[in-house]
Design a protein around this motif. Structure first.
Motif, PDB file in Angstrom:
ATOM      1  N   THR A  21       1.108 -10.747  -3.991  1.00 14.70           N
ATOM      2  CA  THR A  21      -0.037 -11.285  -4.721  1.00 14.70           C
ATOM      3  C   THR A  21      -1.103 -10.196  -4.774  1.00 14.70           C
ATOM      4  N   ASP A  22      -2.093 -10.396  -5.626  1.00  9.42           N
ATOM      5  CA  ASP A  22      -3.176  -9.412  -5.726  1.00  9.42           C
ATOM      6  C   ASP A  22      -3.923  -9.256  -4.411  1.00  9.42           C
ATOM      7  N   ASP A  23      -3.927 -10.305  -3.588  1.00  8.63           N
ATOM      8  CA  ASP A  23      -4.656 -10.270  -2.318  1.00  8.63           C
ATOM      9  C   ASP A  23      -3.894  -9.572  -1.193  1.00  8.63           C
ATOM     10  N   ILE A  57      -6.005   7.391  -3.920  1.00  8.52           N
ATOM     11  CA  ILE A  57      -5.024   7.017  -2.893  1.00  8.52           C
ATOM     12  C   ILE A  57      -5.684   6.232  -1.765  1.00  8.52           C
ATOM     13  N   VAL A  58      -6.835   6.689  -1.326  1.00  7.55           N
ATOM     14  CA  VAL A  58      -7.559   6.017  -0.245  1.00  7.55           C
ATOM     15  C   VAL A  58      -8.048   4.644  -0.699  1.00  7.55           C
ATOM     16  N   ARG A  64      -4.414  -5.599  -5.635  1.00 13.16           N
ATOM     17  CA  ARG A  64      -5.517  -5.640  -6.603  1.00 13.16           C
ATOM     18  C   ARG A  64      -6.118  -4.240  -6.794  1.00 13.16           C
ATOM     19  N   ASP A  65      -6.321  -3.531  -5.686  1.00 14.83           N
ATOM     20  CA  ASP A  65      -6.869  -2.171  -5.750  1.00 14.83           C
ATOM     21  C   ASP A  65      -5.936  -1.239  -6.519  1.00 14.83           C
ATOM     22  N   LEU A  70      -4.960   2.047 -11.230  1.00 11.04           N
ATOM     23  CA  LEU A  70      -4.031   2.416 -12.297  1.00 11.04           C
ATOM     24  C   LEU A  70      -4.617   2.104 -13.666  1.00 11.04           C
ATOM     25  N   SER A  71      -5.273   0.977 -13.790  1.00 11.20           N
ATOM     26  CA  SER A  71      -5.914   0.601 -15.042  1.00 11.20           C
ATOM     27  C   SER A  71      -7.011   1.596 -15.404  1.00 11.20           C
TER      28      SER A  71
END
Length: 77
Positions: A21-23, A57-58, A64-65, A70-71
């Motif tokens: 999940t995004d979380d 990367i960090v 979600r991050d 990437l977006s």
């Protein structure tokens, strides 16, 4: 892009795609250690044809991050 990210994470971390999940965050999974994180980064770079910065990367501490970074780098376009 979202589905590709989730499938890639599932493959690298060897966990079921349905559990992503995004979380979901690095701190939540023992399997997502620093070595696996770098393996994931390399896979993301190869899959999306981009070079991530140290700051990117960090910042990638959760699904979600990862999707956000990437977006921002144009991977979803």
């Amino acid at each position: 892009m979202n589905e590709r990210v989730e499938l890639l994470v599932a493959e690298v971390l060897q966990i079921p795609a349905a559990s992503i999940t995004d979380d979901l965050a690095m701190k939540d999974l023992d399997a997502w250690d620093s070595l696996k994180h770098m393996e994931l980064i390399v896979s993301l770079e190869e899959t999306f044809g981009l070079q991530l910065t140290f700051d990117d990367i960090v910042a990638m501490q959760s699904i979600r991050d990862i999707k956000r970074v990437l977006s921002e780098r144009g991977a979803g376009n």
